[in-house]
Design an enzyme around this catalytic site. Structure first.
Site, PDB file in Angstrom:
ATOM      1  N   HIS A 102       0.838   4.189   2.628  1.00  8.95           N
ATOM      2  CA  HIS A 102      -0.610   4.048   1.845  1.00  8.95           C
ATOM      3  C   HIS A 102      -0.749   5.734   1.319  1.00  8.95           C
ATOM      4  O   HIS A 102      -0.039   6.840   2.039  1.00  8.95           O
ATOM      5  CB  HIS A 102      -1.959   4.200   2.931  1.00  8.95           C
ATOM      6  CG  HIS A 102      -1.882   2.846   3.349  1.00  8.95           C
ATOM      7  ND1 HIS A 102      -1.228   2.648   4.573  1.00  8.95           N
ATOM      8  CD2 HIS A 102      -2.438   1.614   3.095  1.00  8.95           C
ATOM      9  CE1 HIS A 102      -1.643   1.337   4.879  1.00  8.95           C
ATOM     10  NE2 HIS A 102      -2.416   0.869   4.042  1.00  8.95           N
ATOM     11  N   ASP A 105      -1.590   8.333   4.017  1.00 13.63           N
ATOM     12  CA  ASP A 105      -0.805   8.652   4.927  1.00 13.63           C
ATOM     13  C   ASP A 105      -0.035   9.773   4.923  1.00 13.63           C
ATOM     14  O   ASP A 105       0.462  10.376   5.667  1.00 13.63           O
ATOM     15  CB  ASP A 105       0.303   7.298   5.258  1.00 13.63           C
ATOM     16  CG  ASP A 105      -0.422   5.868   5.387  1.00 13.63           C
ATOM     17  OD1 ASP A 105      -1.475   5.997   6.092  1.00 13.63           O
ATOM     18  OD2 ASP A 105      -0.004   4.954   5.330  1.00 13.63           O
TER      19      ASP A 105
END
Ligand code: XLS
Ligand code: NI
Ligand code: NI
Length: 437
Positions: A102, A105
């Site tokens: 993501h 992240d």
């Protein structure tokens, strides 16, 4: 590459008799099965969020994960860099060829979307460098449209148009970066696209907006020349009580209603299937027969718990049935098997990250080997073909060809003295599968 996990060796195939915990017993990347290497069949991927970012918190307690290398970081960007470098070392040591992330992240969000975008560029530079150095590739990228408080009422299905716009900005940036890193897919998991109560929800507008959002994203992907697969990941509930992308059948209806069929495929997650009251195999098969099986989030749930526990997959029965579906479709590429799985809170040591991936990889490798033998022996196919043979000739062939009418069928039925049926042999077939395990 021995900086972050100095005590962990490179993990290699040693065969089923090995008792070395840091060895594969079934995953032999270059071994050929049914004409393809195991590496080509399985296309394993590390999930950045669970493996590098998760700390082991749960609603009742703080993080437990011990990650000594993180202590070096003084700033959020330094932490992001260390995690990324550690991730590439882990993947290299485990022979994992792909990863998924993501946006949040890989890069700190900072205090604005602008700062976030800047951080993403910095981290994408580093990812590009490490990918070139290791040969590790990006299976898919995605935008996290569920953690930030602005998404409390949803993202594309928020009651606020400003939030819809912020979500669009995040997806645009995540698509740009995925494209730049040559991602082979891009995922849309509708994190908070759903509702808590219909008392405050305009159901029709929210669904129309979700379709508008996905259409804009697909158009933008085309515009920048992104040729990867766009994937929707169904999940029936959690975090919202009712998630709009409930299951394969629900998403298929949605795609058809909004003219989006053909632009999206699906990322099927084992634990989401069981949350929807289906088996993993059901969701895979349903996707496959509708030409929607794009990729897989390889994990498993706990049938005694009603939420997405994201265990590492170790159930051989399930991995076998999964690989049967993958083989029937002729492979999962350009998708892969992404370990959307986290170590248990009690498995807090750094080496648990390795042992957990080895468990998952070996379980799928063994599932592949078993499924290949079932297919080679035509153990199930012959039975199923025979079971439906009444559609190959006579009245059955007329039904299939569309030549029968209700009148012709009625006329035929009145000529029958009795209908002969055969047993479905479920228990026998279940034993048969057990013979291959
Ligand atoms: C959560 C989802 C998520 C997606 C990516 O349940 O599985 O991790 O895979 O956003
Ligand atoms: Ni997932
Ligand atoms: Ni999940």
């Amino acid at each position: 590459m021995d900086r972050f996990f100095p005590d962990i060796p490179y993990v290699r195939y040693e065969g089923p008799d090995s008792r070395n915990p840091y060895a594969f017993r079934y995953y032999n990347p270059d071994e050929v099965i049914l004409g393809k290497t195991m590496k080509e069949h399985l296309r394993f991927s590390m999930a950045y969020w669970h493996t590098l970012c998760a700390t082991g918190t749960d609603p009742f307690g703080r993080g437990t994960a011990v990650r000594p290398y993180e202590a070096e970081a003084k700033t959020p960007l330094e932490l992001a860099e260390i995690r990324m470098r550690a991730g590439f070392e882990l993947m290299k040591k485990l022979q994992i060829p792909y990863f998924c992330f993501h946006d949040c992240d890989i890069a700190p969000e900072g205090s604005s979307l602008t700062e976030f975008a800047k951080n993403l560029d910095i981290m994408a530079d580093l990812a590009e460098e490490l990918m070139a150095e290791t040969g590790i590739k990006l299976l898919w990228g995605t935008a996290n449209l569920f953690s930030h408080p602005r998404y409390v009422h949803g993202a594309a299905t928020s009651c606020s148009a400003d939030v819809f716009a912020c979500a669009a900005a995040q997806v645009k940036k995540a698509l740009d970066i995925t494209h730049r890193l040559k991602g082979e897919n891009y995922v849309f998991w509708g994190g908070r696209e759903g509702y808590e109560t219909l008392l405050n929800t305009d159901l029709a507008l929210e669904l129309d907006n979700l379709a508008r959002f996905l259409t804009l994203a697909a158009d933008y992907a085309d515009k920048i020349g992104f040729t990867g697969q766009l994937l929707i990941e169904p999940k029936p509930k959690e975090p919202t009580k009712h998630q709009y992308d409930f299951d394969v059948a629900g998403v298929l209806g949605f795609l058809r209603k909004y003219g989006l069929e053909g632009r999206f495929k699906l990322n099927i997650e084992a634990n989401h299937a069981t949350l929807a009251g289906h088996t993993f195999q059901h969701e895979l098969a349903m996707a496959r027969i509708n030409n929607l099986l794009g990729s897989i989030d390889a994990n498993q749930g706990d049938l005694l718990l009603g939420w997405d526990t994201d265990h590492f997959p170790t159930n051989l029965y399930e991995t076998t049935l999964c690989m049967l579906e993958v083989l029937k479709q002729g492979g999962i590429a350009p998708g892969g098997l992404n370990f959307d799985a986290k170590v248990r809170r009690g498995s807090f040591a750094p080496e648990d990250l390795f042992l957990a991936h080895i468990a998952g990889m070996d379980s799928f490798a063994r599932g592949l080997r078993i499924a290949a033998r079932i297919i080679e022996d035509k153990a199930l196919d012959e039975f199923v073909d025979r079971r439906y043979r009444s559609y190959q000739s006579g009245i059955g062939a007329a039904i299939v060809k569309g030549e029968a009418t209700l009148e012709s069928l009625a006329a035929y039925a009145y000529t029958l003295d009795e209908v002969k049926l055969e047993s479905g042999r479920q228990e026998y077939l279940e034993t048969l599968i057990n013979l291959y395990l």
